[in-house]
Design a protein around this motif. Structure first.
Motif, PDB file in Angstrom:
ATOM      1  N   THR A 120       0.834  -1.210   0.000  1.00 36.70           N
ATOM      2  CA  THR A 120       0.000   0.000   0.000  1.00 36.70           C
ATOM      3  C   THR A 120       0.863   1.253   0.000  1.00 36.70           C
ATOM      4  O   THR A 120       1.929   1.274   0.612  1.00 36.70           O
ATOM      5  N   CYS A 121       0.375   2.282  -0.692  1.00 39.16           N
ATOM      6  CA  CYS A 121       0.986   3.620  -0.650  1.00 39.16           C
ATOM      7  C   CYS A 121       0.198   4.447   0.363  1.00 39.16           C
ATOM      8  O   CYS A 121      -1.028   4.520   0.246  1.00 39.16           O
ATOM      9  N   TYR A 122       0.861   5.090   1.292  1.00 39.37           N
ATOM     10  CA  TYR A 122       0.154   5.886   2.309  1.00 39.37           C
ATOM     11  C   TYR A 122       0.300   7.386   2.040  1.00 39.37           C
ATOM     12  O   TYR A 122       1.364   7.844   1.631  1.00 39.37           O
ATOM     13  N   GLN A 133      10.590   2.399   8.114  1.00 39.67           N
ATOM     14  CA  GLN A 133      10.812   1.454   7.014  1.00 39.67           C
ATOM     15  C   GLN A 133      10.892   2.192   5.673  1.00 39.67           C
ATOM     16  O   GLN A 133      11.650   1.803   4.791  1.00 39.67           O
ATOM     17  N   SER A 134      10.099   3.245   5.516  1.00 36.49           N
ATOM     18  CA  SER A 134      10.156   3.995   4.252  1.00 36.49           C
ATOM     19  C   SER A 134      11.515   4.695   4.137  1.00 36.49           C
ATOM     20  O   SER A 134      12.085   4.789   3.044  1.00 36.49           O
ATOM     21  N   ALA A 135      12.050   5.147   5.271  1.00 28.73           N
ATOM     22  CA  ALA A 135      13.367   5.803   5.271  1.00 28.73           C
ATOM     23  C   ALA A 135      14.458   4.801   4.893  1.00 28.73           C
ATOM     24  O   ALA A 135      15.342   5.096   4.082  1.00 28.73           O
ATOM     25  N   LEU A 136      14.374   3.615   5.480  1.00 23.70           N
ATOM     26  CA  LEU A 136      15.345   2.563   5.146  1.00 23.70           C
ATOM     27  C   LEU A 136      15.312   2.296   3.644  1.00 23.70           C
ATOM     28  O   LEU A 136      16.351   2.182   2.996  1.00 23.70           O
ATOM     29  N   THR A 220      10.687  11.985  -2.922  1.00 23.71           N
ATOM     30  CA  THR A 220      10.627  10.901  -1.930  1.00 23.71           C
ATOM     31  C   THR A 220       9.438  10.992  -0.976  1.00 23.71           C
ATOM     32  O   THR A 220       9.548  10.651   0.194  1.00 23.71           O
ATOM     33  N   LYS A 221       8.311  11.474  -1.451  1.00 24.49           N
ATOM     34  CA  LYS A 221       7.199  11.552  -0.505  1.00 24.49           C
ATOM     35  C   LYS A 221       6.638  10.155  -0.232  1.00 24.49           C
ATOM     36  O   LYS A 221       6.818   9.228  -1.031  1.00 24.49           O
ATOM     37  N   LEU A 222       5.983  10.074   0.911  1.00 18.94           N
ATOM     38  CA  LEU A 222       5.548   8.760   1.400  1.00 18.94           C
ATOM     39  C   LEU A 222       4.701   8.003   0.382  1.00 18.94           C
ATOM     40  O   LEU A 222       4.778   6.773   0.317  1.00 18.94           O
ATOM     41  N   ASN A 223       3.896   8.716  -0.410  1.00 18.03           N
ATOM     42  CA  ASN A 223       3.067   7.948  -1.355  1.00 18.03           C
ATOM     43  C   ASN A 223       3.816   7.544  -2.622  1.00 18.03           C
ATOM     44  O   ASN A 223       3.218   7.059  -3.573  1.00 18.03           O
TER      45      ASN A 223
END
Ligand code: ADP
Ligand code: GN1
Ligand code: MG
Length: 368
Positions: A120-122, A133-136, A220-223
């Motif tokens: 999923t994209c948030y 986890q997204s940063a990793l 690099t945005k979360l979505n």
């Protein structure tokens, strides 16, 4: 539009029987559809169909060369590591005639990607762990591409994160006043112009060779990351249109701008907008780990500046688009770009208040 979709689906007919094609996702740039089709073996499958935004990406052929180059490279790396390339990187599906994209009779450019299943994209951080986890994953993306031949990459949008250029563009928009909105946005204009000296910080350091250009994602945005529904790992970095030489601090900063804001990017109640320092720290930790020691001391020291720079720059871009009459970012309501700009500037102001704390957090991580 129906006719256009029919023509496009015929170009990809070999995939199977197209069952449906609906608008999908919350991107601001391309027009994205979820395509559901039935394979010859009767299996129902999904794919992502995108009409590329050729007003913004003026050379779609070069853009697709970048994407094919980067995704093929990532695919090999993922296979080497025993991963699943179908889920861990984008994969461009060819047209029936073997091309990487389709040009329809109107001259619009289309592409199809594998649909990343079970992820999923948030649009908003739901848990600190997801953000970590997204940063990793974004850090890892950068380290995976560390040896990619940067010279083979086309600049898909020239001077994309050249903040001085964005500042000058805003001034030009103000002078031209195409939509007649300048008088209504004096406060926002003042905020942007007062910070002119910030616009040169990274450009000057680059010119003095004090910071390196790397292959970066630049959006690099979360979505733009898919989080696995089961493992909760950042499984696949998407939206590769702006992968090109850039600055590590900007990849860090754009993720903070979007994900560590306590409000949404277009929040109208500015009292809700602030930098969540705990999310800032968590992302910094994950990003440094993902980059696997590849960042220089100077780059690490400049991470807070990356966060402020991307927020300031994005605010100027939203404001300029509002003044120009909303031609760049997709909008969904009146004054949407103005709301987005205000929100970015409120976040910049909060970062300025929290500047010492932001720097201390990075120093602490650096000395660990
Ligand atoms: P934009 O450039 O307009 O932001 P994106 O490439 O980011 O376009 O796609 C928009 C949205 O579509 C993403 O945020 C995501 O929700 C969804 N999406 C894009 N590619 C995929 C994919 N391969 N699998 C699943 N969802 C995707
Ligand atoms: C756009 O494509 P999307 O929605 O992921 C934009 C970014 C901005 C962002 C603001 C090519 O990203 O630069 O930071 O909107 N992408 C492009 O939300 O301009
Ligand atoms: Mg996107």
């Amino acid at each position: 539009m129906q006719n256009q979709l029919k023509e496009v689906s015929e170009a990809y007919q070999y995939l199977g029987d197209i069952k449906s094609c609906e608008l999908y996702g919350n991107g601001h740039i391309n027009t994205t559809y979820l395509m559901v089709y039935k394979t010859t073996t009767g299996e129902e499958k999904k794919a992502i169909l995108q009409k590329m935004n050729t007003d913004i990406f003026k050379n779609p052929k070069e853009l697709m060369e970048n994407i094919i180059g980067v995704t093929s490279y990532l695919r090999e790396k993922i296979i080497e590591r025993g991963g699943d390339p179908e889920r861990e990187t984008l994969h461009v599906r060819k047209t029936s005639s073997g091309d990487d994209y389709f040009i329809d009779s109107k001259g619009d450019y289309w592409r199809v990607y594998n649909f990343v299943e079970g992820a999923t994209c948030y649009d908003k951080v739901e848990t600190e762990e997801d953000f970590y986890q997204s940063a990793l994953a974004f850090g890892n993306f950068q380290s995976l591409l560390a040896e990619y031949k940067a010279k083979t990459l086309h600049e898909t949008i020239p001077q994309f994160h050249d903040t001085r250029k964005r500042f000058n563009d805003l001034k030009k928009s103000i002078e031209e006043n195409a939509s007649g909105r300048v008088a209504e946005v004096q406060e926002e204009i003042k905020f942007a112009l007062e910070r002119e000296k910030d616009a040169d910080v990274f450009g000057t350091l680059l010119a003095e060779n004090k910071i390196p250009l790397r292959v970066t994602h630049n959006d690099t945005k979360l979505n733009n990351i898919m989080i696995d529904d089961e493992t909760r790992r950042g499984i696949c970095v998407i939206d590769l249109d702006t992968v090109m030489p850039g600055l590590a601090m900007n990849d860090f900063g754009d993720a903070i701008r979007f994900g560590a804001n306590t409000a949404m990017e277009d929040e109208t109640d500015l009292s809700k907008v602030s930098l969540d320092l705990s999310l800032f720290e968590i992302y910094a930790k994950g990003f440094l780990e993902g980059c696997k020691g590849s960042l220089t001391q100077k780059e690490i020291e400049l991470l807070p500046m990356g966060a402020k720079m991307m927020t300031y720059e994005c605010g100027m871009r939203f404001l300029a688009d509002h003044i120009d009459g909303d031609h760049y970012f997709k909008i969904h309501r009146k004054n949407h770009n103005l709301d987005r700009a205000r929100c970015q500037f409120a976040l910049v102001a909060d970062m300025e208040k929290k500047w010492d704390e932001m720097k201390k957090i990075i120093e602490r991580l650096q000395n660990k």
